[in-house]
Design a protein around this motif. Structure first.
Motif, short mmCIF file in Angstrom:
data_model
loop_
_atom_site.label_atom_id
_atom_site.label_comp_id
_atom_site.label_asym_id
_atom_site.label_seq_id
_atom_site.Cartn_x
_atom_site.Cartn_y
_atom_site.Cartn_z
N GLY A 108 10.63 3.52 -34.98
CA GLY A 108 10.05 4.85 -35.14
C GLY A 108 9.35 4.96 -36.47
O GLY A 108 9.20 3.97 -37.20
N GLU A 109 8.91 6.13 -36.79
CA GLU A 109 8.26 6.37 -38.08
C GLU A 109 8.38 7.84 -38.42
O GLU A 109 8.60 8.69 -37.54
CB GLU A 109 6.79 5.93 -38.04
CG GLU A 109 5.95 6.62 -37.00
CD GLU A 109 4.57 6.00 -36.86
OE1 GLU A 109 3.61 6.76 -36.74
OE2 GLU A 109 4.46 4.75 -36.87
N ARG A 110 8.25 8.12 -39.69
CA ARG A 110 8.28 9.50 -40.16
C ARG A 110 7.23 9.66 -41.26
O ARG A 110 6.84 8.66 -41.89
CB ARG A 110 9.66 9.85 -40.71
CG ARG A 110 10.09 8.99 -41.87
CD ARG A 110 11.52 9.27 -42.29
NE ARG A 110 11.99 8.26 -43.24
CZ ARG A 110 13.27 8.06 -43.54
NH1 ARG A 110 14.20 8.79 -42.96
NH2 ARG A 110 13.61 7.14 -44.41
N PRO A 111 6.78 10.85 -41.50
CA PRO A 111 5.80 11.06 -42.56
C PRO A 111 6.31 10.51 -43.89
O PRO A 111 7.46 10.77 -44.29
CB PRO A 111 5.64 12.58 -42.60
CG PRO A 111 5.98 13.02 -41.21
CD PRO A 111 7.08 12.11 -40.77
N TRP A 112 5.48 9.74 -44.58
CA TRP A 112 5.86 9.16 -45.86
C TRP A 112 5.88 10.26 -46.91
O TRP A 112 4.89 10.96 -47.12
CB TRP A 112 4.87 8.06 -46.23
CG TRP A 112 5.04 7.39 -47.55
CD1 TRP A 112 4.06 7.13 -48.45
CD2 TRP A 112 6.24 6.83 -48.10
NE1 TRP A 112 4.56 6.45 -49.54
CE2 TRP A 112 5.92 6.26 -49.35
CE3 TRP A 112 7.57 6.77 -47.67
CZ2 TRP A 112 6.86 5.63 -50.17
CZ3 TRP A 112 8.51 6.14 -48.48
CH2 TRP A 112 8.14 5.59 -49.71
N GLU A 113 7.02 10.41 -47.56
CA GLU A 113 7.24 11.57 -48.43
C GLU A 113 6.30 11.62 -49.62
O GLU A 113 6.15 12.68 -50.24
CB GLU A 113 8.68 11.58 -48.93
CG GLU A 113 9.06 10.39 -49.83
CD GLU A 113 10.44 10.55 -50.42
OE1 GLU A 113 10.90 11.70 -50.57
OE2 GLU A 113 11.05 9.52 -50.76
N LEU A 114 5.64 10.52 -49.97
CA LEU A 114 4.76 10.51 -51.13
C LEU A 114 3.29 10.75 -50.78
O LEU A 114 2.44 10.79 -51.67
CB LEU A 114 4.90 9.20 -51.91
CG LEU A 114 6.31 8.92 -52.45
CD1 LEU A 114 6.31 7.62 -53.25
CD2 LEU A 114 6.80 10.07 -53.34
N ASP A 115 2.98 10.91 -49.50
CA ASP A 115 1.62 11.22 -49.09
C ASP A 115 1.38 12.72 -49.32
O ASP A 115 2.08 13.56 -48.72
CB ASP A 115 1.43 10.88 -47.60
CG ASP A 115 0.00 11.09 -47.11
OD1 ASP A 115 -0.76 11.83 -47.76
OD2 ASP A 115 -0.35 10.52 -46.06
N PRO A 116 0.41 13.10 -50.17
CA PRO A 116 0.20 14.52 -50.45
C PRO A 116 -0.08 15.37 -49.23
O PRO A 116 0.20 16.57 -49.24
CB PRO A 116 -1.01 14.50 -51.39
CG PRO A 116 -0.91 13.18 -52.10
CD PRO A 116 -0.42 12.24 -51.04
N ARG A 117 -0.63 14.80 -48.17
CA ARG A 117 -0.86 15.59 -46.95
C ARG A 117 0.44 16.24 -46.47
O ARG A 117 0.44 17.39 -46.01
CB ARG A 117 -1.41 14.72 -45.83
CG ARG A 117 -2.79 14.17 -46.04
CD ARG A 117 -3.25 13.41 -44.80
NE ARG A 117 -3.41 14.30 -43.68
CZ ARG A 117 -4.50 15.02 -43.44
NH1 ARG A 117 -5.52 14.96 -44.26
NH2 ARG A 117 -4.57 15.80 -42.39
N HIS A 118 1.52 15.49 -46.55
CA HIS A 118 2.78 16.01 -46.02
C HIS A 118 3.37 17.09 -46.93
O HIS A 118 4.14 17.93 -46.47
CB HIS A 118 3.75 14.86 -45.81
CG HIS A 118 3.21 13.78 -44.91
ND1 HIS A 118 2.59 14.07 -43.72
CD2 HIS A 118 3.17 12.43 -45.04
CE1 HIS A 118 2.19 12.94 -43.15
NE2 HIS A 118 2.53 11.93 -43.93
N LYS A 119 3.01 17.06 -48.21
CA LYS A 119 3.45 18.14 -49.11
C LYS A 119 2.75 19.45 -48.74
O LYS A 119 3.36 20.52 -48.75
CB LYS A 119 3.15 17.77 -50.56
CG LYS A 119 3.87 16.51 -51.03
CD LYS A 119 5.37 16.65 -50.84
CE LYS A 119 6.10 15.33 -50.96
NZ LYS A 119 7.54 15.44 -50.58
N LEU A 120 1.48 19.35 -48.41
CA LEU A 120 0.76 20.55 -47.96
C LEU A 120 1.27 21.01 -46.60
O LEU A 120 1.46 22.22 -46.38
CB LEU A 120 -0.74 20.25 -47.90
CG LEU A 120 -1.64 21.34 -47.33
CD1 LEU A 120 -1.44 22.67 -48.04
CD2 LEU A 120 -3.10 20.91 -47.38
#
Length: 476
Positions: A139-151
Motif C-alpha cells: 500500500g501507500e500513504r501520502p508522504w508527510e513531508l510533501d507540502p501538498r499534503h500539508k495544504l
C-alpha cells in the motif's frame, strides 16, 4: 485544473483505514494523445520543500506508465536544500537507505508545454510513501513531508466546519537579462529608453514587452491556467500576473507554481530570464506573492459576506492569521534574501497588522461588495512555496475560527508608523520562532516542524559562511 488529494493515513490507523496502491486512471493520458498527439517527452514535475521543481523527462511513448505504475523518486528529495544538496540533519538520506517514494500524477495538470522546442507535455506529481499493510498487501500513504499534503490537511479541517476556501494568487516578477552585470548583480530590462526609474502601472512598459507578455497569456490559455490581469509594477522591468480565484484551493496553489514555470519558460525563449527573487534590487521594490482568500459555506455562498455573522467570521479568521503570523513567517519568507523586502514604506508589510483597504498592513480587507468580501495576505515573497503559504494562511484562519479570537483594531493610514508587533527582521529569528511553535507542531506535525527548521538552519549557515564583497572592499 481540479485536483484530488487523499487524506493522510496514520500508521496506527492502517488496519482500519488502509491505503492500497492502485494505478491512476490512464484515460487522462489517452485523451491528451488523442487531442495533441504523442509528445517527445513528458516532464514529470515534483515541487520540493522549497517549491523548486524536480523530476524527470520520460519518453512520450512510455508516458502511460506514469499513470499505471507511478514514478519512483527518493523520499529524501524533501530533504534537499534550496540548492539541491542533501541536508544530513534531516535524517532522510543514507541512514534510511534512501528509499524510493511513489509519485502519482495530479489529476488535471497534464498539459502541453508551448515554449518547448520539441513537442512536450508536463504533469505535476505528488509523493506517497510505500508501506506494508497488516495483511501483507502493499500500500501507500501520502508522504508527510510533501507540502501538498500539508495544504490538503487544512482544507479537510475547514470542510469539517462546513467551509471551503476560495483562493486567488498574485505573482510579481522581474524580467532580467540572462547575463549578470559587471559586478555580478542581475540586470533588469529597462522598458523606457533604458532608464532605471519607477513608472508604476505604465502602459508603455507593457507595450515594450508586449510580444513576451502576450505569449505568456497564450501559454496560460493553452495550459488552462486562469491568468487574469497583467500590469507593470513599481520598478523597471517588474510585472505582475494575477490569477482568477479558484474554489479548489489545491488547484489555486498548483496554478501559482505552474505559472512561475510558464513565465520563466517563455522569458528564456525570448532570450531573457524571469526572476521571482524576493528582493533582487536594493533600490527598487521587491516581488511579492499576494493571496486572496474567502470562505464559502455549504450553500456555495461567501460566508464572510453574510451580515454580522459573516463579519464576525472574518474577524476571527483575521485574528488567527495575525496570532500565528510570527510563527509561520518562515513559510512566507523562506529564504535569506526575502527579509530585505520587508522594509518600511515598500508596500511589503513589516508589522503584524490588519486593516480595511490598506496596502501597508499584513492582512488587508479589500473594498468590494459583500459577496466578494475576502482577506488578502501580503507577506509572502514571490519565491515562496504556494502550497506552504496557503497552508499557513488556512491554518491560521482555523486557529482564529476554532478559538473565536478577536483581532486588534484595524489600522487606518500608514501602518509603518504604528507600534504593531513586528515580523521577524531576519531569517535566524524566523527559524527560532518556527521551531519553537506549538501551533506549527499541532497544525503541521512535529516532524515536519523539525525537518523544515533544520533545512532552513543549514541554508542560513551557508549564507553566514560567505564573506560579503563589501567586507573585502572595506577591510582587505
Amino acid at each position: 485544473m481540479p485536483s484530488t488529494e487523499a487524506a493522510p493515513v496514520a500508521v496506527a490507523d492502517l488496519a482500519t483505514n488502509p491505503t492500497i496502491a492502485a494505478p491512476s486512471n490512464t484515460d487522462e493520458f489517452g485523451a491528451f494523445i488523442a487531442r495533441e498527439g504523442v509528445p517527445d517527452i513528458v516532464e514529470v514535475l515534483l515541487p520540493d520543500t522549497h517549491g523548486v521543481l524536480r523530476g524527470k523527462w520520460i519518453p512520450g511513448t512510455a508516458g502511460g506508465k506514469i499513470w499505471t505504475d507511478g514514478v519512483a523518486i527518493p523520499l529524501s528529495i524533501f530533504g534537499l536544500d534550496v540548492w539541491g544538496r542533501e541536508v544530513m540533519e534531516t535524517g532522510l538520506h543514507v541512514e534510511t537507505g534512501d528509499r524510493d517514494g511513489m509519485c502519482r500524477p495530479v489529476p488535471g495538470t497534464l498539459t502541453p508545454v508551448p515554449w518547448s522546442p520539441r513537442p512536450a507535455a508536463q504533469v505535476l506529481l505528488t509523493m506517497h510513501e510505500p508501506i506494508r499493510l497488516p495483511d501483507g498487501r502493499g500500500g501507500e500513504r501520502p508522504w508527510e513531508l510533501d507540502p501538498r499534503h500539508k495544504l490538503a490537511r487544512q482544507v479537510e479541517r475547514l470542510a469539517a466546519l462546513g467551509l471551503s476556501p476560495c483562493v486567488a494568487f498574485e505573482l510579481e516578477f522581474y524580467l532580467m537579462k540572462q547575463q549578470p552585470g559587471p559586478d555580478g548583480a542581475p540586470e533588469p530590462v529597462f522598458p523606457a529608453k533604458g532608464l532605471a526609474r519607477q513608472n508604476m502601472y505604465a502602459m508603455s512598459d507593457l507595450d515594450a514587452y508586449a510580444g513576451l507578455l502576450h505569449e505568456v497569456r497564450e501559454a496560460a490559455r493553452i495550459q488552462g491556467l486562469p491568468a487574469d490581469t497583467v500590469i507593470s509594477e513599481a520598478a523597471p522591468g517588474q510585472y505582475e500576473v494575477n490569477l482568477y480565484h479558484r474554489t479548489d484551493a489545491m488547484a489555486a496553489a498548483d496554478d501559482a507554481i505552474l505559472l512561475r514555470r510558464l513565465i520563466d519558460g517563455v522569458a528564456r525563449k525570448h532570450g531573457l530570464r524571469a526572476s521571482f527573487m524576493a528582493k533582487p534590487l536594493l533600490d527598487f521594490a521587491g516581488s511579492g506573492m499576494h493571496v486572496h482568500v474567502s470562505l464559502m459555506d455549504r450553500s456555495g455562498s461567501n460566508a464572510f459576506g453574510k451580515g454580522e455573522e459573516g463579519e464576525a467570521l472574518l474577524r476571527h479568521a483575521a485574528a488567527g492569521m495575525l496570532s500565528t503570523m510570527a510563527e509561520t513567517a518562515l513559510f512566507y519568507v523562506p529564504g535569506f534574501n526575502g527579509y530585505r523586502r520587508l522594509v518600511p514604506g515598500s508596500y511589503a508589510p513589516t508589522g503584524i497588522s490588519w486593516g480595511y483597504d490598506n496596502r501597508s498592513v499584513a492582512v488587508r480587507v479589500p473594498n468590494g461588495p459583500p459577496k466578494a468580501r475576502r482577506l488578502e495576505h501580503r507577506i509572502a515573497g514571490a519565491d515562496a512555496h504556494p502550497h506552504l503559504v496557503l497552508a499557513g494562511i488556512l491554518g491560521g484562519m482555523l486557529e482564529g475560527i476554532e478559538r473565536k479570537l478577536e483581532p486588534p483594531a484595524p489600522l487606518v493610514g500608514d501602518a509603518y508608523s504604528t507600534e504593531a508587533p513586528l515580523l521577524s527582521p531576519d531569517m535566524g529569528e524566523a527559524i527560532r520562532r518556527f521551531a519553537a511553535s506549538d501551533f506549527v507542531g499541532r497544525a503541521f506535525g512535529a516532524e515536519y516542524r523539525r525537518v523544515f527548521a533544520v533545512m532552513k538552519e543549514a541554508e542560513l549557515a551557508a549564507f553566514q559562511g560567505r564573506i560579503n564583497p563589501l567586507e573585502y572592499e572595506t577591510y582587505l
